[in-house]
Design an enzyme around this catalytic site. Structure first.
Site, PDB file in Angstrom:
ATOM      1  N   HIS A  70       0.835  -1.210   0.000  1.00 59.04           N
ATOM      2  CA  HIS A  70       0.000   0.000   0.000  1.00 59.04           C
ATOM      3  C   HIS A  70       0.866   1.255   0.000  1.00 59.04           C
ATOM      4  O   HIS A  70       0.677   2.163  -0.830  1.00 59.04           O
ATOM      5  CB  HIS A  70      -0.909  -0.009   1.233  1.00 59.04           C
ATOM      6  N   GLU A  71       1.836   1.300   0.899  1.00 59.09           N
ATOM      7  CA  GLU A  71       2.660   2.508   1.005  1.00 59.09           C
ATOM      8  C   GLU A  71       3.561   2.685  -0.214  1.00 59.09           C
ATOM      9  O   GLU A  71       3.838   3.814  -0.626  1.00 59.09           O
ATOM     10  CB  GLU A  71       3.478   2.488   2.298  1.00 59.09           C
ATOM     11  N   HIS A 131       3.286   6.875  -6.695  1.00 61.99           N
ATOM     12  CA  HIS A 131       2.526   8.055  -7.103  1.00 61.99           C
ATOM     13  C   HIS A 131       3.420   9.298  -7.036  1.00 61.99           C
ATOM     14  O   HIS A 131       3.293  10.216  -7.846  1.00 61.99           O
ATOM     15  CB  HIS A 131       1.313   8.201  -6.191  1.00 61.99           C
TER      16      HIS A 131
END
Length: 681
Positions: free
Chosen positions: A470-471, A477
């Site tokens: 997730h991180e 991004h």
């Protein structure tokens, strides 16, 4: 202190222009802030006082080029304040919170500056601006309006005072939670207190004791330690003690009690919203979001709440039955849920955490996450030992593209420590942009995993592994951002879109192609047996009623709290009880984040009235991954190209809904979310 003698102000000569952490001392921060603030004030005055006719470049462009020194100092300071703090840094943080708020508010309430921006905005259709320039102009015009620019002077003065006070309260709230987490320790004396704990958890509790200069074994309020303790400890009395301490963070009645802070924050936010012409703070906050209105966010939460609650009640019945079968004459309580759920999972799927963990080594999961990025986006992570780091635990990686060209620098900070706030997050020491040269990003992922015993690898739970993916999704991004203007860089998107890239990235962890290669036994090197892998994947929706109720109840309380039109006499505890009664919260369940330690909402405004956004983004990620499933290849090159172009690299260059449609070809389909969570009828 001169720029030459202050490493925060002097040019950074380390590889990748990384901060010179070894040279930075606590006494450098305040002089660096003072100098950078003075520089930025002069820059803003130069733009606002210009006698030239306002143009995009001499107003918006100049504004985007300003504040570089302040950004550099603040990025280092606040990253370390979260991940490697101490009492001196916390004192500076408390001092700087109102000063920085005052500075930024003065900028956004500067009428002369706003008139110049407004003049450019008024003639935007005749300026032949690029799409990105137009987006910058529109976003800044909106930001100034939402801050109160152009309002009467008395309103602006009150808005400034509110912002300054909120900044101080948010800082104090977060420090109170950290101090509660640091101060609480439960000693485990002898074999009786270790009953039920698997070897990895015994080692982790010993490691936690060593880290705090103690002997034996302890449990702390670090999530990576307390959750597995609640999952495995056979000592119900110790589970209850630990759980109640975890639940009570921020409401101990002493100097770290957050309840009065919450009441003041809720009141100030409501007052600010009304001054800006909004019905409630939630209406103000969600006006600039994908949801658009609190009603839209509430509709999503309620649509999921009903099936989640129904499933959670079924799950609780199963746990109560299991307890009786095991001869435990109890009524299952909140501190029992994880313990019996682990046994239920073992019974139902012949699967338990102790069987999985040997196959989930931290280093191998990091490799898996990096390799997934390489296969999707053609980038490579190479560890660099010559790059300065802010703590010995931190690892630095150079990121390059398929042609070997530098993309940026990535820091991984994976282990829990008392100087770090709990949870997991992504941040940036420097964001990508091209306006001031070819600026490469420096991105950090911070986590709180319990370290393995000396000489042994760190083993993760499957939830830990999912957190790491997730991180890194957030990290990508930031790393893959490809924009000109700093305002639009990386994760600078609306709140209910920012979790989409990170939650989407979690899907690859669950794919057999990834697990077969990287889920290998830490002793034998053998891959996870197919039978175990099949049972793991079959159990993906196990206990999802519990997980969804835990989350959605938190999001509902957050949203309802910020929908209040009157906050007179507000009491966070009473309000929490009222909302949970109205939604008929299942027995033996609590919110994932109770208000006194709800840092997403009260340590600043990041997720205030917007904690729902994880679920909103989950609609996107569930539907988005279907694009790869439909292509017949989870690494399909064309789908990955569109994902990179319209999501991971695009920053905030366009409206989030359009960005999603450009990637997916249609609007998100909510039914994918219920399927993913196993809640579909």
């Amino acid at each position: 202190m001169s720029a030459d003698s202050n490493p925060l102000l002097a040019p950074w000569s380390a590889p990748f222009g990384a901060p010179p952490f070894a040279e930075i001392r606590t006494e450098h921060y305040r002089p660096a802030f003072d100098a950078a603030l003075a520089t930025n004030k002069a820059e803003i005055a130069g733009i606002a006082d210009s006698v030239e006719e306002p143009t995009f470049d001499n107003t918006l462009g100049a504004f985007e080029r300003s504040g570089q020194a302040l950004d550099r100092v603040a990025s280092v300071f606040f990253n370390l304040a979260g991940s490697n703090t101490n009492e001196d840094i916390q004192a500076i943080e408390r001092d700087m919170a109102p000063i920085l708020s005052r500075h930024h508010t003065a900028i956004y309430l500067n009428d002369k500056l706003f008139r110049r921006i407004d003049a450019v905005y008024a003639k935007r259709d005749s300026l032949s601006l690029s799409a990105e320039q137009l987006r910058v102009l529109e976003r800044y015009h909106m930001a100034f309006r939402r801050a109160g620019a152009g309002r009467p002077e008395d309103v602006k003065q009150r808005l400034a005072a509110i912002s300054e006070r909120l900044a101080s309260l948010g800082t104090q709230f977060g420090q109170n939670v950290l101090n509660d987490e640091k101060s609480w320790v439960m000693k485990l004396d002898g074999e009786a207190d270790l009953a039920g704990l698997p070897d990895f958890l015994v080692a982790a509790s010993a490691g936690a004791a060593t880290d705090r200069g103690e002997s034996g074994h302890i449990v702390t309020l670090s999530r990576s330690l307390i959750e597995p303790f609640l999952q495995f400890s056979a000592r119900r009395d110790l589970r209850e003690t630990a759980f109640k301490a975890w639940l009570a963070r921020g409401e101990g009645g002493g100097a770290t009690d957050n309840r009065a802070i919450i009441a003041e924050v809720v009141a100030l936010r409501a007052e600010r919203a009304k001054l800006l012409g909004y019905e409630t703070f939630a209406h103000y906050r969600l006006d600039d979001s994908m949801a658009g209105t609190p009603e839209a966010a509430m509709d999503l939460l309620r649509s999921v709440w009903k099936p989640a609650r129904k499933q959670a009640l079924i799950e609780r019945e199963g746990l109560q039955k299991l307890a009786a079968e095991q001869g435990d004459n109890i009524e299952v309580s909140a501190w029992d849920w994880r313990y019996y759920a682990e046994r239920k999972r073992k019974q139902q799927y012949e699967l338990d955490e102790t069987e999985l963990k040997p196959y989930l080594q931290l280093d191998k999961i990091i490799e898996a996450a990096f390799d997934t990025a390489s296969r999707l986006f053609g980038i490579t992570f190479t560890e660099r030992k010559d790059v300065p780091v802010y703590h010995p635990d931190v690892r630095a990686f150079e990121v390059t593209d398929s042609a070997g060209k530098s993309v940026g620098l990535f820091y991984g900070d994976y282990f829990a420590r008392s100087s770090k706030r709990s949870g997991a997050w992504m941040s940036a020491f420097r964001s990508q942009e091209k306006l001031n040269g070819e600026i490469k990003p420096i991105i950090v992922n911070v986590m709180n995993f319990a370290r393995g015993a000396a000489g042994e690898p760190t083993l993760l739970s499957f939830d830990d592994a999912r957190t790491l993916f997730h991180e890194l999704g957030h990290g990508l991004h930031g790393l893959l951002s490809n924009v000109t203007y700093p305002l639009l860089s990386g994760t600078s998107v609306v709140r209910d879109f920012v979790e989409f890239p990170s939650q989407l990235y979690e899907h690859w962890l669950e794919q057999p192609q990834v697990l077969e290669r990287y889920a290998v036994h830490y002793k034998t090197g053998e891959p996870m047996p197919k039978a175990l892998l099949d049972r793991l994947l079959a159990s993906r929706t196990f206990n999802q009623g519990f997980a969804t109720v835990e989350y959605v109840s938190s999001a509902l309380v957050d949203l309802e709290m910020h929908l209040l039109e009157s906050t007179e006499g507000f009491d966070a505890g009473a309000f929490e009880t009222k909302v949970l009664k109205e939604i008929d919260m299942p027995k033996a369940m609590v919110m994932r984040h109770r208000p006194p330690h709800f840092q997403h909402v009260f340590s600043g405004e990041g997720y205030s009235s917007a904690y729902y956004s994880y679920l909103w983004s989950e609609v996107l990620d569930a539907d988005g991954f279907d694009a790869f499933v439909g292509a017949g290849d989870i690494f399909d090159a064309e789908t990955a190209r569109k994902l990179k172009e319209f999501v991971y690299s695009a920053g905030n260059k366009q409206d989030a809904a359009k960005a999603y449609r450009d990637f997916r070809g249609h609007d998100p389909r909510p039914e994918a979310l219920l399927r993913k969570r196993g809640l579909a009828a």
